[in-house]
Enzyme design. Structure first.
Site, short mmCIF file in Angstrom:
data_model
loop_
_atom_site.label_atom_id
_atom_site.label_comp_id
_atom_site.label_asym_id
_atom_site.label_seq_id
_atom_site.Cartn_x
_atom_site.Cartn_y
_atom_site.Cartn_z
N TYR B 95 38.56 41.31 43.74
CA TYR B 95 39.02 41.41 42.40
C TYR B 95 38.40 42.74 42.07
O TYR B 95 38.54 43.09 40.73
CB TYR B 95 38.57 40.39 41.50
CG TYR B 95 39.15 39.13 41.85
CD1 TYR B 95 40.90 39.03 41.29
CD2 TYR B 95 38.72 37.95 42.48
CE1 TYR B 95 41.54 37.72 41.81
CE2 TYR B 95 39.31 37.16 42.66
CZ TYR B 95 40.78 36.94 42.60
OH TYR B 95 41.56 35.58 42.67
N TYR B 472 44.88 33.60 36.56
CA TYR B 472 43.90 33.36 35.93
C TYR B 472 42.61 34.46 36.02
O TYR B 472 41.55 34.38 35.17
CB TYR B 472 43.30 32.16 36.36
CG TYR B 472 42.27 32.05 37.23
CD1 TYR B 472 42.82 32.60 38.52
CD2 TYR B 472 40.95 32.12 37.27
CE1 TYR B 472 41.66 32.58 39.89
CE2 TYR B 472 39.79 32.12 38.31
CZ TYR B 472 40.41 32.46 39.53
OH TYR B 472 39.34 32.47 40.59
N ARG B 473 42.95 35.46 36.79
CA ARG B 473 42.09 36.50 36.77
C ARG B 473 42.92 37.64 37.48
O ARG B 473 43.85 37.65 38.34
CB ARG B 473 40.93 35.90 37.92
CG ARG B 473 39.78 36.55 38.42
CD ARG B 473 39.08 35.67 39.11
NE ARG B 473 37.79 36.15 39.74
CZ ARG B 473 36.95 35.50 40.52
NH1 ARG B 473 37.23 34.35 40.97
NH2 ARG B 473 35.69 36.18 40.92
#
Lengths: 529, 529
Positions: B95, B472-473
């Site tokens: 991420y 969600y991310r």
């Protein structure tokens, strides 16, 4: 209680008030504005713990029917700087009912917004409006043959949203209402309509499936707060279990509370007992069976001899643990054996338990709650001392440690006795902590008793604060005092809360003073820095 | 990757930058400021899905050792309007790692604050600082013979605080890290130090026992956000169970995913399976056993015939459900029978399961995670395609409904194939929702593949948004794009997030752009309204 002079909000004159009310009437229709007199009686605190039964009186109440009406009301409130006090249905008895913290506020009563918008049986959730009570939702599920349970709070007439926002709790496996809440629609003071979490995905279906969403999570910010008007909420519902056991464990001695708490904690943390078990003190347990006058007619607290006689004659414990197990018969039977084995370590412990199948309905009020059936059983306490019963609650959070429970119990019992009240209380166990709830019960026609109950509350909060305990909720009367107890770093938490308040509600129109949070305009007037 | 020209934050010249860095050095000491070159390599995104491997490069990094140093750093940052990017340890691989959203930001790296401040075995919680990893906490519990488990995320080297704030998850009964978080200490941009919830009671002991406290709850506001620097956090730990079962259920056909999800949902919602069970696709399952090259050497996605051969030869399922049961032997044995009975409805389902006692250690990486033992097993995926492995993840939230799972799977698989990637993925089941995680795996020396992975991510987010799904991310690259998907009422949720941001961080110094939240100063520069 009616016919008092209407109390206007501070700093608002008759002309401005009249202008605002006319604008409100234009929005919701005149029949949905209560302008005073008897129509405002439902918005007085029915149990106010002060000599003045009309303390915290509102100036008016408005009952909108839609989000659009709420937005229009907020425009008027911002223009006229009219303080509103939002309630879902206003059943917040023992903490102030529907009455506002700031006397003269206009109550924004959402009870007409009472639709059950959706129920999903497969994924086990419901989306409701503020006016939906636990009774309503339960009845709806029954009528539609939906095999889901609500988790009833002590009084089933309460609003699902209202109870959840105030962080109420119940006694099934979904007893932590804040934890079972998922997704909201909120109208901000500026009229903006926000859907939280996955609800912000326009065509999505996960609003009530995943709490966090993407980015910061806002739902919990709107609980016990005055940051917005919650108009829709998702909550998770418990699938009806194929079988359940409801059991009671009674212990003899006052000091047995400690081992009861320590044993229960282990069983909750290891997952054997998955619900919010309840430990009732002898008086609260007895109140479901007989009135106090059978053993004692005096004014002060019941003497120990009378309590002991009552305990013996009614065949109840000094402490009475109510628990439930939900699931497949073979699993809950095994769990019941584990539970009884664990508590058998308490000398003199007595066990009863009954197994039910899906659809069975237990008889007693508390047991019905454990079976997902809302009741008004909490109100039995009002008969305990006779007269037109009332109560106010002191509810400190307690670590789930026997030593803390005994310490809080001793503290509350002694102070209550000093003020002339019985220890009418118990603990609802939520794993690592207990909700200790003590009710000061009085006859509401005896205003001196009411005032003494209020004085007792303050003394208890002071005692608790000195001992390192804080309340999870407070009556209007002590909202400020409770907030001050949360004082780390010179009140940093309240400063943060005020900063957010001022950013979201520049005019300070939404529920000024709720949980001690005053908007900038009112902080100045009240001499706060 | 080193030796690039230092990227300053937009609008900050060399002189101001130098002044800030000298002030930072005076606070934390020169060795704790990374001024560029190789010392900044750890703060580049190791897996950046762009042709430019140095995208998102910071200008410097500072490593404070205390809350007081953080407060001093914030004073300098506010004076110089220097954007900081807070990381706990920066292990947020897939991420963005430790790299900042706004290139040129100074990374505020908290890894030196790595104390385990307290562990309470009775009440089952720990309080940690940001630099504490899952490995650290696990080792500490072992050394101290504390009978509590951590819930490991996929990679055990991650920070407990960092993972929780990003809403990571694991696979035990405490797999929902946000739900197991309780109480924080946060330094706000203005230097104010806030303790949330019961932590605001000065002499209290309930900081990590009850999440909500009194008044609005703030903890969740500091997750996936740039509203403050979290310096301490409480988390609940799972008591080591007396016994546990770890089981695997394999199904044959691609379409069996639907019935697998539907059956699992029922078992999770009725409490039989109380942990975050994992459904692994065939390729992710196979990657733990053998490299891809054994069946296929080509560049595009593995052909169906190769996948089928691999599935057959390795004896794995097309989908592989990993579950665990924790508790007393008689209870989990009964639950295992219930689980196997339920899944026996899937034709061809194969079952394996093993029972362990407390202290036993399973062998395989995923199974170790299910037993509370952190591993680096997630990194096995990096060997799947050879080279110096890298991956970026697409992680849409999925309703726990077989139809949705099949739909998301089909969507991702097809789009991944179009971009030349295998479907390397699976679902972690959390009751009412599933965390669907797809990893686009590439060799990091092949920059064109990296860029194609980035393009695939964007295409997938667009597909998902159109189908009503949200992530969600998100990786840094698409934080803005993800935020825009949460667009109800013309972006009301992001507007709310920005309003709070501006109130809490007027200069916009804390992690500008995180999760799409830009402070006012940067919104103007970026041409936002």
């Amino acid at each position: 209680m009616s016919g008092t002079t209407r109390a206007l909000p501070p700093g608002i004159d008759d002309a401005r008030f009249e202008r605002a009310l006319e604008a409100f009437e234009a929005i919701v229709g005149a029949p949905n504005v209560c302008r005073g007199g008897a129509s405002l009686d439902p918005y007085l605190d029915p149990f106010v713990p002060l000599a003045d039964a009309h303390a915290f009186a509102p100036s008016a109440a408005i009952l909108p029917a839609s989000v659009e009406e709420i937005r229009a009301i907020l425009r008027v409130a911002n223009e006229t700087r009219m303080p509103l006090w939002t309630v879902s249905t206003g059943r917040n008895f023992a903490y102030g009912g529907a009455a506002p913290r700031l006397p003269g506020s206009v109550v924004l009563d959402l009870q007409r917004m009472n639709r059950i918008l959706e129920v999903d049986e497969r994924l086990a959730w419901a989306r409701v409006e503020p006016g939906v009570s636990y009774f309503d939702l339960h009845a709806h599920l029954r009528e539609q043959h939906v095999r889901l349970w609500v988790d009833p709070p002590a009084a089933g007439w309460g609003s699902v949203i209202g109870n959840t926002l105030e962080r109420g709790f119940g006694t099934t496996a979904y007893g932590d209402h804040a934890a079972a809440q998922c997704g909201m629609e909120v109208v901000l003071a500026n009229g903006d309509v926000v859907r939280t979490g996955m609800g912000a995905i326009e065509t999505g279906t996960a609003w009530h499936l995943y709490k966090s969403g993407y980015g910061p999570s806002f739902d919990a910010l709107f609980t016990q707060s005055n940051y917005g008007v919650v108009t829709k909420m998702g909550l998770w519902l418990m699938p009806a279990p194929p079988a359940f056991v409801i059991g009671e464990i009674q212990v003899e001695r006052e000091d047995d509370l400690g081992v009861l708490v320590d044993t229960l904690r282990v069983l909750q943390l290891d997952g054997t007992i998955a619900q919010h078990a309840v430990i009732e003190g002898v008086i609260r347990r007895a109140a479901s069976l007989a009135p106090r006058s059978r053993w004692y007619e005096g004014d002060g607290p019941m003497p120990e001899a009378a309590v002991a006689a009552m305990q013996r004659e009614l065949g109840v414990g000094r402490w009475n643990l109510h628990y439930a197990l939900y699931g497949a018969p073979e699993v809950i039977d095994a769990q019941r054996r584990i539970v009884e084995r664990a508590f058998a370590a308490v000398p003199g412990a007595r066990f009863t338990a009954q197994r039910y199948e899906e659809g069975d309905e237990p008889k007693g009020g508390g047991d019905r709650n454990l079976a997902g059936i809302p009741t008004m059983s909490a109100f039995r306490m009002l008969d305990w001392r006779g007269g037109e019963g009332a109560h106010v609650d002191f509810s400190p959070l307690c670590p789930a440690d026997g030593r803390d429970a005994l310490r809080q119990y001793a503290l509350v019992k002694a102070r209550a006795a000093e003020y002339g009240f019985d220890y009418y209380g118990g603990f609802t166990a939520a794993g690592r902590c207990l909700h200790h709830v003590f009710a000061a019960i009085f006859a509401r026609e005896r205003r001196a008793d009411a005032a003494r109950a209020g004085d007792l509350l303050r003394a208890l909060m002071s005692d608790a604060g000195a001992a390192g305990y804080g309340v999870y909720r407070s009556h209007l009367l002590y909202m400020d005092y409770a907030a001050v107890q949360y004082g780390f770093n010179d009140g940093a938490l309240l400063r943060l809360a005020q900063t957010v308040k001022d950013a979201l509600d520049a005019q300070g129109v939404l529920s000024p003073g709720k949980q001690g949070i005053w908007p900038a305009a009112w902080r100045a007037q009240r001499g706060y820095t």
